[in-house]
Write an enzyme that holds these catalytic residues in place. Structure first.
Site, PDB file in Angstrom:
ATOM      1  N   ILE A  14       5.379   2.418  -7.862  1.00 43.85           N
ATOM      2  CA  ILE A  14       6.773   2.107  -8.200  1.00 43.85           C
ATOM      3  C   ILE A  14       7.572   1.587  -7.007  1.00 43.85           C
ATOM      4  O   ILE A  14       8.771   1.347  -7.130  1.00 43.85           O
ATOM      5  CB  ILE A  14       7.497   3.317  -8.828  1.00 43.85           C
ATOM      6  CG1 ILE A  14       7.408   4.551  -7.921  1.00 43.85           C
ATOM      7  CG2 ILE A  14       6.930   3.623 -10.203  1.00 43.85           C
ATOM      8  CD1 ILE A  14       8.221   5.734  -8.420  1.00 43.85           C
ATOM      9  N   GLY A  15       6.900   1.416  -5.870  1.00 45.73           N
ATOM     10  CA  GLY A  15       7.584   0.750  -4.767  1.00 45.73           C
ATOM     11  C   GLY A  15       7.924   1.597  -3.565  1.00 45.73           C
ATOM     12  O   GLY A  15       8.941   1.349  -2.903  1.00 45.73           O
ATOM     13  N   GLY A  17       6.357   1.510  -0.771  1.00 44.02           N
ATOM     14  CA  GLY A  17       6.238   0.631   0.390  1.00 44.02           C
ATOM     15  C   GLY A  17       7.482  -0.200   0.610  1.00 44.02           C
ATOM     16  O   GLY A  17       7.981  -0.320   1.740  1.00 44.02           O
ATOM     17  N   ILE A 148      -4.380  16.000  -5.458  1.00 45.17           N
ATOM     18  CA  ILE A 148      -5.111  16.976  -4.649  1.00 45.17           C
ATOM     19  C   ILE A 148      -5.442  16.434  -3.263  1.00 45.17           C
ATOM     20  O   ILE A 148      -5.396  17.158  -2.265  1.00 45.17           O
ATOM     21  CB  ILE A 148      -6.381  17.462  -5.393  1.00 45.17           C
ATOM     22  CG1 ILE A 148      -6.981  18.656  -4.652  1.00 45.17           C
ATOM     23  CG2 ILE A 148      -7.399  16.327  -5.568  1.00 45.17           C
ATOM     24  CD1 ILE A 148      -8.049  19.389  -5.456  1.00 45.17           C
ATOM     25  N   LYS A 187      15.957   8.879 -18.868  1.00 50.09           N
ATOM     26  CA  LYS A 187      15.460  10.248 -18.906  1.00 50.09           C
ATOM     27  C   LYS A 187      15.211  10.787 -17.496  1.00 50.09           C
ATOM     28  O   LYS A 187      14.476  10.197 -16.708  1.00 50.09           O
ATOM     29  CB  LYS A 187      14.164  10.317 -19.721  1.00 50.09           C
ATOM     30  CG  LYS A 187      14.375  10.101 -21.221  1.00 50.09           C
ATOM     31  CD  LYS A 187      15.217  11.233 -21.812  1.00 50.09           C
ATOM     32  CE  LYS A 187      15.344  11.118 -23.319  1.00 50.09           C
ATOM     33  NZ  LYS A 187      16.170  12.220 -23.879  1.00 50.09           N
ATOM     34  N   CYS A 382      -9.072 -19.399   5.739  1.00 47.92           N
ATOM     35  CA  CYS A 382     -10.300 -18.616   5.912  1.00 47.92           C
ATOM     36  C   CYS A 382     -11.415 -19.196   5.050  1.00 47.92           C
ATOM     37  O   CYS A 382     -11.951 -20.246   5.381  1.00 47.92           O
ATOM     38  CB  CYS A 382     -10.035 -17.139   5.617  1.00 47.92           C
ATOM     39  SG  CYS A 382     -11.345 -16.045   6.239  1.00 47.92           S
ATOM     40  N   LEU A 383     -11.764 -18.572   3.930  1.00 46.09           N
ATOM     41  CA  LEU A 383     -12.775 -19.159   3.054  1.00 46.09           C
ATOM     42  C   LEU A 383     -12.322 -20.529   2.565  1.00 46.09           C
ATOM     43  O   LEU A 383     -13.137 -21.447   2.435  1.00 46.09           O
ATOM     44  CB  LEU A 383     -13.053 -18.234   1.862  1.00 46.09           C
ATOM     45  CG  LEU A 383     -14.049 -18.768   0.823  1.00 46.09           C
ATOM     46  CD1 LEU A 383     -15.409 -19.037   1.446  1.00 46.09           C
ATOM     47  CD2 LEU A 383     -14.169 -17.801  -0.353  1.00 46.09           C
ATOM     48  N   GLN A 386     -13.303 -22.977   5.112  1.00 40.94           N
ATOM     49  CA  GLN A 386     -14.751 -23.206   5.108  1.00 40.94           C
ATOM     50  C   GLN A 386     -15.180 -24.072   3.927  1.00 40.94           C
ATOM     51  O   GLN A 386     -16.060 -24.928   4.060  1.00 40.94           O
ATOM     52  CB  GLN A 386     -15.474 -21.861   5.074  1.00 40.94           C
ATOM     53  CG  GLN A 386     -15.257 -21.013   6.324  1.00 40.94           C
ATOM     54  CD  GLN A 386     -15.774 -19.599   6.174  1.00 40.94           C
ATOM     55  OE1 GLN A 386     -16.388 -19.244   5.167  1.00 40.94           O
ATOM     56  NE2 GLN A 386     -15.520 -18.767   7.182  1.00 40.94           N
ATOM     57  N   ARG A 464     -16.711 -13.382   8.899  1.00 41.69           N
ATOM     58  CA  ARG A 464     -18.058 -13.264   9.469  1.00 41.69           C
ATOM     59  C   ARG A 464     -18.725 -14.622   9.637  1.00 41.69           C
ATOM     60  O   ARG A 464     -19.719 -14.747  10.337  1.00 41.69           O
ATOM     61  CB  ARG A 464     -18.956 -12.415   8.560  1.00 41.69           C
ATOM     62  CG  ARG A 464     -18.612 -10.967   8.460  1.00 41.69           C
ATOM     63  CD  ARG A 464     -19.678 -10.206   7.681  1.00 41.69           C
ATOM     64  NE  ARG A 464     -19.183  -8.910   7.257  1.00 41.69           N
ATOM     65  CZ  ARG A 464     -19.168  -7.830   8.036  1.00 41.69           C
ATOM     66  NH1 ARG A 464     -19.641  -7.891   9.271  1.00 41.69           N
ATOM     67  NH2 ARG A 464     -18.694  -6.685   7.573  1.00 41.69           N
ATOM     68  N   HIS A 508      -5.690 -16.422   9.474  1.00 41.43           N
ATOM     69  CA  HIS A 508      -4.793 -16.074   8.360  1.00 41.43           C
ATOM     70  C   HIS A 508      -3.338 -16.161   8.828  1.00 41.43           C
ATOM     71  O   HIS A 508      -2.759 -15.152   9.244  1.00 41.43           O
ATOM     72  CB  HIS A 508      -5.081 -14.650   7.877  1.00 41.43           C
ATOM     73  CG  HIS A 508      -6.340 -14.498   7.098  1.00 41.43           C
ATOM     74  ND1 HIS A 508      -6.369 -14.541   5.718  1.00 41.43           N
ATOM     75  CD2 HIS A 508      -7.627 -14.302   7.495  1.00 41.43           C
ATOM     76  CE1 HIS A 508      -7.615 -14.375   5.300  1.00 41.43           C
ATOM     77  NE2 HIS A 508      -8.402 -14.231   6.359  1.00 41.43           N
ATOM     78  N   GLU A 510      -0.694 -16.243   7.175  1.00 44.33           N
ATOM     79  CA  GLU A 510       0.239 -15.492   6.319  1.00 44.33           C
ATOM     80  C   GLU A 510       0.580 -14.122   6.883  1.00 44.33           C
ATOM     81  O   GLU A 510       1.666 -13.582   6.621  1.00 44.33           O
ATOM     82  CB  GLU A 510      -0.331 -15.338   4.904  1.00 44.33           C
ATOM     83  CG  GLU A 510      -1.508 -14.393   4.739  1.00 44.33           C
ATOM     84  CD  GLU A 510      -2.865 -15.039   4.941  1.00 44.33           C
ATOM     85  OE1 GLU A 510      -3.872 -14.497   4.451  1.00 44.33           O
ATOM     86  OE2 GLU A 510      -2.930 -16.099   5.603  1.00 44.33           O
TER      87      GLU A 510
END
Length: 535
Positions: A14-15, A17, A148, A187, A382-383, A386, A464, A508, A510
């Site tokens: 739900i956010g 982060g 847990i 609620k 990246c990929l 390539q 890799r 990357h 980004e």
């Protein structure tokens, strides 16, 4: 040093982060030094080997640790650079404790969850705070209260408040307040039960942040305050907004920043949101909108590409255009799905991000070919970088069998091959080429211009495989320009000089994009897609 611990209840996802990152932005707006720690209670040591459909994006830190995507939120919202130490997992904690036990550090004691595991958790949190020099350390506990696997972490932060003093440790509980359409009512009972569960662990929240589809009225806030034992002003409405960057402003308008500072006794400046407001305004008031087709294999879960999405938003705000993302399944392209191809053909630009595994690769290659042959602005990461080489070798050099040995170990033309240092590596976790590495940009290249004529830039990696150096000269003789390389000669970036915008990066970009400092390759893509020219 002060601590703000963020917990979650009712449901996950739900956010927490975004809420944690927004609290960080609120405090940063007051000129406070802030850092953040994400606790993931899973037993994995890190997120590197987890399925993106389960976990979302793997965010790579500057020091080369594969972490939870929430660290990306922290870096973007707070404009800070974090290390792998800012992501704690059960696996890391147990690994540390077991190593200490094997060394004999516990002097023959029986090693237990309490005190040894909880002490290690507290020690780790304090170490991160001390190393960062922060005024405030935000600590987000993943999952929901009652899980847990999270119990040792809740116990550790309970002890942290006991040891540091209540005046130095604050608890913020994020909860979900559902709206029942058939009775037209929000609620509060799930929130009440969630807080009851938290209090049973010895933790009394100081503030309740309520995720909801629509704003809470005063009566609902008072009811939540009464039943959770917090002040009315500490019940914060975090209803749905159309842009996550509005969340700090939403919380600030309710006095949450002042409440946190008062609760922790922080002597802070008046908040300054001028740059943040300017960024949000540029997004909201963009006159034009462009469409970028992101071609990947995890598009059913956009969180798998969350840094890509946010980097496009940052670049769009910088250029002054809105960005609509079309998520295109590369497997659908591979199968010739007409709707998927229509999404690509209707787009103003195409982006092929990183990924692993053979599934959908040929669809990505076809997307590369389409963008190259039709002068559609393109960025491969990246990929994606390539696969540009694979497509170019097949279509332009005539090497029909060309491929990466990741997908075809027996290819006659391994134009992409395993990094030499990866040969013989058996372990999967944390063994790729990871983290920030220098990239040398060629003079006169488009990428060098996009990076403000900097010769060397530092960008993050996760791979890799690399472009096989044996094929570089032949590729360049046929028009492909490798405009970036590592100091030891690895191919890091490419471009097509006669194309409106055709760029690939092994790194990357980004991961380092920020609202106030967008990634240059993304800015180039958005400018070209908007018809402004890439630079």
């Amino acid at each position: 040093m002060k601590f703000v611990v963020i917990t979650g209840g009712v449901v996950s996802g739900i956010g927490k982060g975004i809420t944690t990152a927004s609290i960080g932005r609120i405090l940063r707006a007051r000129e406070l030094e802030v850092t953040a720690v994400k606790i993931d209670p899973y037993i994995n040591v890190d997120a590197g080997t987890m399925n993106p459909f389960q976990h979302g994006e793997v965010f790579v830190t500057e020091d080369g640790v594969e972490t939870d995507l929430d660290l990306g939120h922290y870096e973007r919202f707070m404009d800070v650079t974090l290390s792998g130490a800012h992501n704690i997992t059960t696996g890391k904690i147990y690994q540390r404790v077991i190593e200490k036990e094997r060394r004999g550090d516990y002097l023959g004691e029986t090693v237990q969850v309490i005190p040894h595991i909880t002490d290690e958790i507290k020690s780790w949190i304090r170490e991160v705070g001390k190393a960062s020099g922060a005024d405030v350390v935000l600590v987000e506990i993943g999952g929901t209260v009652g899980d847990i696997e999270g119990m040792p972490f809740y116990e550790a932060v309970r002890q942290l408040q006991l040891e540091e003093g209540r005046e130095n440790v604050m608890f913020v509980h994020l909860t979900y307040v559902p709206y029942l359409e058939h009775v037209h009512e929000l609620k509060t009972k799930p929130t009440q039960h969630s807080v009851k569960e938290l209090r049973s662990l010895g933790i009394q929240p100081d503030a309740i942040v309520c995720r909801c589809e629509r704003p809470l009225d005063d009566g609902v806030k008072r009811k939540i305050a009464l039943h959770t034992n917090v002040p009315r002003e500490a019940v914060i409405d975090a209803h749905d907004v159309d842009l996550v960057y509005k969340v700090p402003l939403l919380l600030e308008r309710q006095g949450f920043g002042d409440y946190i500072c008062e609760r922790l006794g922080l002597d802070a400046d008046e908040p300054d949101y001028s740059d943040w407001l300017d960024f949000v305004t540029r997004i909201e008031e963009a006159d034009d909108e462009i469409r970028i087709a992101v071609v990947g294999k995890y598009v059913d879960l956009p969180d798998a590409y969350i840094s890509i999405r946010e980097a496009l938003v940052h670049a769009g705000a910088h250029v002054g255009v809105g960005v609509d993302v079309a998520w295109v399944d590369s497997e659908a392209l591979e199968a010739g799905d007409s709707e998927a191809w229509e999404e690509v053909k209707d787009a103003d630009g195409v982006l092929v991000p990183g990924g692993f595994g053979k599934r959908g690769v040929e669809g990505k290659i076809e997307a590369v070919r389409y963008a190259r042959e039709n002068d559609v602005p393109f960025l491969g990461i990246c990929l994606g970088f390539q696969l540009v080489v694979v497509e170019y070798a097949r279509s332009v050099l005539g090497l029909e069998d060309a491929h990466s040995t990741e997908f075809n170990p027996d290819t006659d033309h391994p134009v992409v091959d395993l990094l030499p240092e990866q040969r013989g590596v058996k372990r999967k976790g944390g063994t790729m080429r990871l983290g920030a590495e220098p990239v040398v940009l060629e003079e006169g290249s488009l990428l060098r211009r996009l990076y403000d004529d900097r010769e060397i830039v530092l960008e993050r990696h996760r791979h890799r495989y690399e472009v096989n150096p044996s094929y570089v000269r032949e590729l360049e003789d046929h028009g492909l320009r490798f405009s970036g390389h590592s100091p030891d000669g690895r191919m890091e970036a490419l471009e097509l000089p006669d194309h409106p915008y055709f760029v690939g990066t092994q790194f990357h970009p980004e991961f380092k994009s920020r609202p106030g400092d967008p990634s240059p390759p993304f800015v180039g893509l958005i400018k070209a897609a908007a018809g402004q020219g890439p630079d």
